[in-house]
Design an enzyme around this catalytic site. Structure first.
Site, PDB file in Angstrom:
ATOM      1  N   ASP A 139       0.845  -1.188   0.000  1.00  0.00           N
ATOM      2  CA  ASP A 139       0.000   0.000   0.000  1.00  0.00           C
ATOM      3  C   ASP A 139       0.889   1.248   0.000  1.00  0.00           C
ATOM      4  O   ASP A 139       2.071   1.181   0.356  1.00  0.00           O
ATOM      5  CB  ASP A 139      -0.884  -0.047   1.256  1.00  0.00           C
ATOM      6  N   ASP A 192      -0.250   5.083   1.004  1.00  0.00           N
ATOM      7  CA  ASP A 192      -0.458   6.063   2.077  1.00  0.00           C
ATOM      8  C   ASP A 192      -0.581   5.383   3.436  1.00  0.00           C
ATOM      9  O   ASP A 192      -1.391   4.476   3.630  1.00  0.00           O
ATOM     10  CB  ASP A 192      -1.708   6.886   1.775  1.00  0.00           C
ATOM     11  N   GLY A 194      -5.315   2.711  -3.362  1.00  0.00           N
ATOM     12  CA  GLY A 194      -6.597   3.287  -3.717  1.00  0.00           C
ATOM     13  C   GLY A 194      -6.459   4.478  -4.650  1.00  0.00           C
ATOM     14  O   GLY A 194      -7.432   4.935  -5.239  1.00  0.00           O
ATOM     15  N   LYS A 213      -8.644  -4.922  -3.249  1.00  0.00           N
ATOM     16  CA  LYS A 213      -7.197  -5.107  -3.387  1.00  0.00           C
ATOM     17  C   LYS A 213      -6.852  -6.595  -3.352  1.00  0.00           C
ATOM     18  O   LYS A 213      -5.991  -7.059  -4.094  1.00  0.00           O
ATOM     19  CB  LYS A 213      -6.464  -4.371  -2.267  1.00  0.00           C
ATOM     20  N   ASP A 223      -2.099  -0.722   5.971  1.00  0.00           N
ATOM     21  CA  ASP A 223      -2.489  -0.108   7.248  1.00  0.00           C
ATOM     22  C   ASP A 223      -3.972   0.181   7.372  1.00  0.00           C
ATOM     23  O   ASP A 223      -4.486   0.288   8.477  1.00  0.00           O
ATOM     24  CB  ASP A 223      -1.723   1.215   7.446  1.00  0.00           C
TER      25      ASP A 223
END
Length: 274
Positions: free
Chosen positions: A8, A10, A43, A196, A219
């Site tokens: 991921d 962010d 995302g 995802k 996260d």
């Protein structure tokens, strides 16, 4: 030996200053040199990851990226689209009506632009456009093409207000679409088959990589599906509690080179896994 790592952006790859530290870059390059496939899984829209792919040198002939929370899977060298699962203009109309009922602002994407139907443009829409360096356009729904392909729609509001909105969404809607919170002020709405986890699974199967050979690091709530899919799901120390509960192990935070620590432990030190 692990063969694929999905990471991921962010809150995971980036620290709170929105930087990729040299330690993280070095660990990713070292893993790549060992033949491990590194896949950014975010995302963000595709235009919001170009700089990151350049920084991490992930534009070779064997490199792929997952964007829009799994709605788009793309080859980073040729830009060939491997998978694209989009919402339609009819979905957009339905979700706009829902946003009106719930009194929550919304915006939506095509592959290159961010659109808002709100004349009073919400500050979180402006933030989204700025963070991803994506053009922001005001469009009334009757101005939107019937043939538009929409990777995702987003409901946006202050965190406390958005949490109340989520509770108010009827269950019937949650059967029609995937709803996933990607930030305290972002609720993302996607095609029901998009996640995802599904996108990582698709890439792994494309390369005959077994589930137990996959690491996923994240996260947020939108990372949960890939954390659950992975043979080794890794939660950042700053991860949401639900992500930590689902993970195989926990690494340090995004401000402590947590991605590098996980890669060193699982790949570079050649830890045996069963």
């Amino acid at each position: 030996m692990y063969k694929l790592i999905a990471i991921d952006i962010d809150g995971t790859l980036l620290n709170d200053q929105k930087q990729i530290t040299q330690e993280v870059k070095d660990a990713i390059q070292a893993a790549k040199k060992k033949g491990v496939k590194i896949v950014i899984c975010t995302g963000r829209p595709i235009v919001g990851v170009h700089d990151i792919l350049e920084q991490l040198q992930l534009r070779d002939k064997n490199d792929y990226v997952i964007t829009f929370n799994g709605a788009l899977v793309q080859h980073t060298y040729s830009n060939e689209v491997i998978s694209k699962i989009a919402l339609t203009s009819n979905d957009l109309q339905d979700l706009y009506e829902l946003s009106m009922e719930l009194d929550v602002p919304m915006h939506f994407f095509d592959s290159e632009n961010l659109y808002t139907p709100n004349k009073d443009i919400n500050k979180y829409t402006v933030y989204e456009a700025s963070a991803n360096d994506i053009p922001l356009k005001y469009r009334m729904l009757n101005e939107v093409s019937d043939y538009i392909q929409i990777p995702k729609v987003m409901f946006i509001d202050e965190p406390e207000r958005l949490d109340k909105v989520i509770i108010e969404i009827p269950d019937s809607w949650k059967e029609k679409y995937t709803f996933v919170k990607s930030a305290p002020f972002f609720l993302e709405i996607l095609h029901p088959s998009v996640s995802k986890g599904n996108a990582v699974k698709q890439l792994a199967e494309k390369f005959s990589i077994k589930r137990e050979e996959v690491i996923c690091i994240g996260d947020g709530e939108n990372d949960l599906s890939m954390i659950e899919y992975a043979g080794c799901g890794v939660a950042m120390a700053n991860a949401e509690p639900i992500v930590k509960e689902a993970a195989t192990l926990q690494t340090l935070s995004n401000n402590e080179n947590g991605v590098a620590v996980a890669i060193e432990k699982l790949i570079l030190n050649e830890q045996v896994h069963g």
